[in-house]
Design an enzyme around this catalytic site. Structure first.
Site, PDB file in Angstrom:
ATOM      1  N   ASP A  64     -11.124  -8.182   7.886  1.00  0.00           N
ATOM      2  CA  ASP A  64     -12.522  -8.063   7.455  1.00  0.00           C
ATOM      3  C   ASP A  64     -13.220  -9.420   7.539  1.00  0.00           C
ATOM      4  O   ASP A  64     -14.378  -9.530   7.964  1.00  0.00           O
ATOM      5  CB  ASP A  64     -12.621  -7.558   6.008  1.00  0.00           C
TER       6      ASP A  64
ATOM      7  N   ASP B  61      -5.327  -6.469   6.167  1.00  0.00           N
ATOM      8  CA  ASP B  61      -6.509  -5.745   5.701  1.00  0.00           C
ATOM      9  C   ASP B  61      -7.615  -6.748   5.357  1.00  0.00           C
ATOM     10  O   ASP B  61      -8.769  -6.636   5.800  1.00  0.00           O
ATOM     11  CB  ASP B  61      -6.121  -4.910   4.469  1.00  0.00           C
TER      12      ASP B  61
ATOM     13  N   TYR C 163       0.810  -1.216   0.000  1.00  0.00           N
ATOM     14  CA  TYR C 163       0.000   0.000   0.000  1.00  0.00           C
ATOM     15  C   TYR C 163       0.849   1.274   0.000  1.00  0.00           C
ATOM     16  O   TYR C 163       0.324   2.361  -0.195  1.00  0.00           O
ATOM     17  CB  TYR C 163      -0.944   0.021   1.216  1.00  0.00           C
TER      18      TYR C 163
ATOM     19  N   ASP D  60      -3.170 -18.138   2.665  1.00  0.00           N
ATOM     20  CA  ASP D  60      -4.346 -18.796   2.068  1.00  0.00           C
ATOM     21  C   ASP D  60      -4.913 -19.835   3.030  1.00  0.00           C
ATOM     22  O   ASP D  60      -6.134 -19.939   3.219  1.00  0.00           O
ATOM     23  CB  ASP D  60      -4.016 -19.401   0.693  1.00  0.00           C
TER      24      ASP D  60
ATOM     25  N   LYS E 187       3.285 -15.490   3.226  1.00  0.00           N
ATOM     26  CA  LYS E 187       3.216 -16.286   1.990  1.00  0.00           C
ATOM     27  C   LYS E 187       4.651 -16.691   1.657  1.00  0.00           C
ATOM     28  O   LYS E 187       5.194 -16.388   0.580  1.00  0.00           O
ATOM     29  CB  LYS E 187       2.539 -15.456   0.881  1.00  0.00           C
TER      30      LYS E 187
HETATM   31  C1  IPM Z   1      -8.983  -0.348   6.326  1.00  0.00           C
HETATM   32  C2  IPM Z   1      -9.397   0.207   5.005  1.00  0.00           C
HETATM   33  C3  IPM Z   1      -8.263   1.061   4.463  1.00  0.00           C
HETATM   34  C4  IPM Z   1      -7.063   0.164   4.308  1.00  0.00           C
HETATM   35  C5  IPM Z   1      -8.585   1.808   3.150  1.00  0.00           C
HETATM   36  C6  IPM Z   1      -9.778   2.714   3.294  1.00  0.00           C
HETATM   37  C7  IPM Z   1      -7.392   2.586   2.640  1.00  0.00           C
HETATM   38  O1  IPM Z   1      -9.743  -0.816   4.141  1.00  0.00           O
HETATM   39  O2  IPM Z   1      -8.681   0.427   7.244  1.00  0.00           O
HETATM   40  O3  IPM Z   1      -8.921  -1.566   6.461  1.00  0.00           O
HETATM   41  O4  IPM Z   1      -6.933  -0.521   3.305  1.00  0.00           O
HETATM   42  O5  IPM Z   1      -6.243   0.125   5.216  1.00  0.00           O
HETATM   43 MG    MG Z   2      -9.880  -2.715   5.104  1.00  0.00          MG
END
Ligand code: IPM
Ligand code: MG
Length: 357
Positions: free
Chosen positions: A245, A241, A136, A217, A185
């Site tokens: 989620d 990231d 990133y 994975d 990985k």
């Molecule tokens: C998070 C979000 C951010 C990230 C985005 C909005 C840049 O997805 O905080 O997880 O990828 O870190």
């Molecule tokens: Mg995120």
């Protein structure tokens, strides 16, 4: 007076951040809250996603309470002008390299998980996501070569960047169940080979913590197979990231997921940025439907990790647990009814008075 920078941002950010401020103020009275624009809201107000004036307010504060950034209509812009550049920029500017993302199933919430209740009952894990390096933050180019568009994105990790976040995770594991899983990985990426080697190298300094390794994975698969098997998981930026989620959804909703971004040890009580991980949720923004609990639990983390008020943090968490068990709940957790954002926040503030009485 302890100053807190409040950056509501976009989408549901303003409505849930307002709830978090109320709860924070009730649990730990006497903070000064200073609001500043960020993300798409800041682009509208100033032309930039992360205005210098906002950064200055953050720099003169003990911590940042952050909402969410992003919005429709910015996809054509280069990465540094998009709303998302603001959150990436703040993390980088303040060197907030360690991102704590707990994924916990509160009592009574097992039924809300997309997994069978018996698989998630008592689930309580935490990610330490590396937050200021990797893909990133590397150089990106888009060029036309031989008539084809070609993108190059660079994944960079320095040994010291890996070492600091791995040490952070070991320290956090010492404060919890003393089990650390490093996710990489290693079978494909050189960066993962360095990551794993450094984790193995520093491990002897934390003899009370058991270190294990897993390929990313496989980790995605094991998370849905047996989420209760995990304690602390440390991983690089993009893997963290994605997996955080996934873990949030396993708890039943991303709406209760909180996070802390820190630049020092977990018990250092230093500066940090606190944000729910749900994002802007544009489909429900401004409708009073958003779950404020991710933001409220982020405020609890702010008390614990930046202000050293563990009692205040625990009180908020208990008030949240009670409200989740007995309602009211927003509709992400309650398909038959669904209370409003402020009804849930009101209930938590009222319960806070009970748990601290
Ligand atoms: C998070 C979000 C951010 C990230 C985005 C909005 C840049 O997805 O905080 O997880 O990828 O870190
Ligand atoms: Mg995120």
């Amino acid at each position: 007076m302890t100053r807190i920078a409040v950056l509501p941002g976009d989408g549901i950010g303003p409505e849930i951040t307002a709830c978090a401020v109320r709860v924070l103020d009730a649990a730990h009275p006497g903070c000064e809250f200073v609001e500043a624009p960020i993300g798409a809201a800041a682009i509208t107000a100033t032309g930039e996603p992360m205005p210098a004036a906002t950064v200055e307010i953050c720099a003169s504060s003990a911590a940042i309470l952050f909402g969410a950034v992003g919005g429709p209509g910015y996809d054509h812009l280069p990465p540094h002008l998009r709303p998302e550049a603001a959150i990436l920029g703040l993390r980088k500017h303040f060197n907030l390299y360690a991102n704590i993302r707990p994924a916990r199933v509160f009592p009574g919430m097992e039924q809300r998980s997309p997994l069978r209740p018996e698989l998630v009952d008592g689930m309580d894990l935490v990610f330490v996501r590396e937050l200021t390096g990797g893909l990133y933050f590397g150089d990106k180019t888009l060029a036309v070569e031989d008539g084809h568009e070609v993108v190059r994105e660079t994944l960079i990790y320095r040994d010291n960047e890996i070492e600091q976040v791995v040490r952070f995770a070991f320290a956090l594991a010492q404060m919890r169940g003393k089990r650390l899983l490093s996710v990489d990985k290693n079978n494909v990426l050189l960066s993962s080979q360095l990551w794993r080697r450094i984790a193995i190298e520093v491990a002897p300094e934390y003899p009370d913590v058991t270190l294990e390794h897993m390929l990313v994975d496989n980790a995605a698969m094991q998370l849905v197979r047996d989420p209760r098997a995990f304690d602390v998981i440390v991983t690089e930026n993009m893997f963290g990231d994605i997996l955080s989620d996934e873990a949030a959804m396993i708890t039943g909703t991303i709406g209760t997921a909180a996070s802390a971004a820190l630049g020092g040890a977990p018990d250092a009580n230093g500066f940090g940025l606190y944000e729910p991980i749900s994002g802007t949720a544009p489909d429900i923004a401004g409708k009073g439907l958003a779950n404020p609990i991710g933001a409220i639990l982020s405020a609890a983390m702010l008390l614990r990790y930046s202000l050293g008020d563990d009692a205040g943090a625990t009180a908020i968490e208990r008030a949240v647990a009670h409200t989740l068990a007995h309602g009211p709940r927003t509709r992400d957790l309650d398909r038959d009814g669904g209370a409003s954002t402020t009804e849930v926040a009101d209930a938590i503030v009222a319960q806070l008075a009970v748990v601290t009485a």
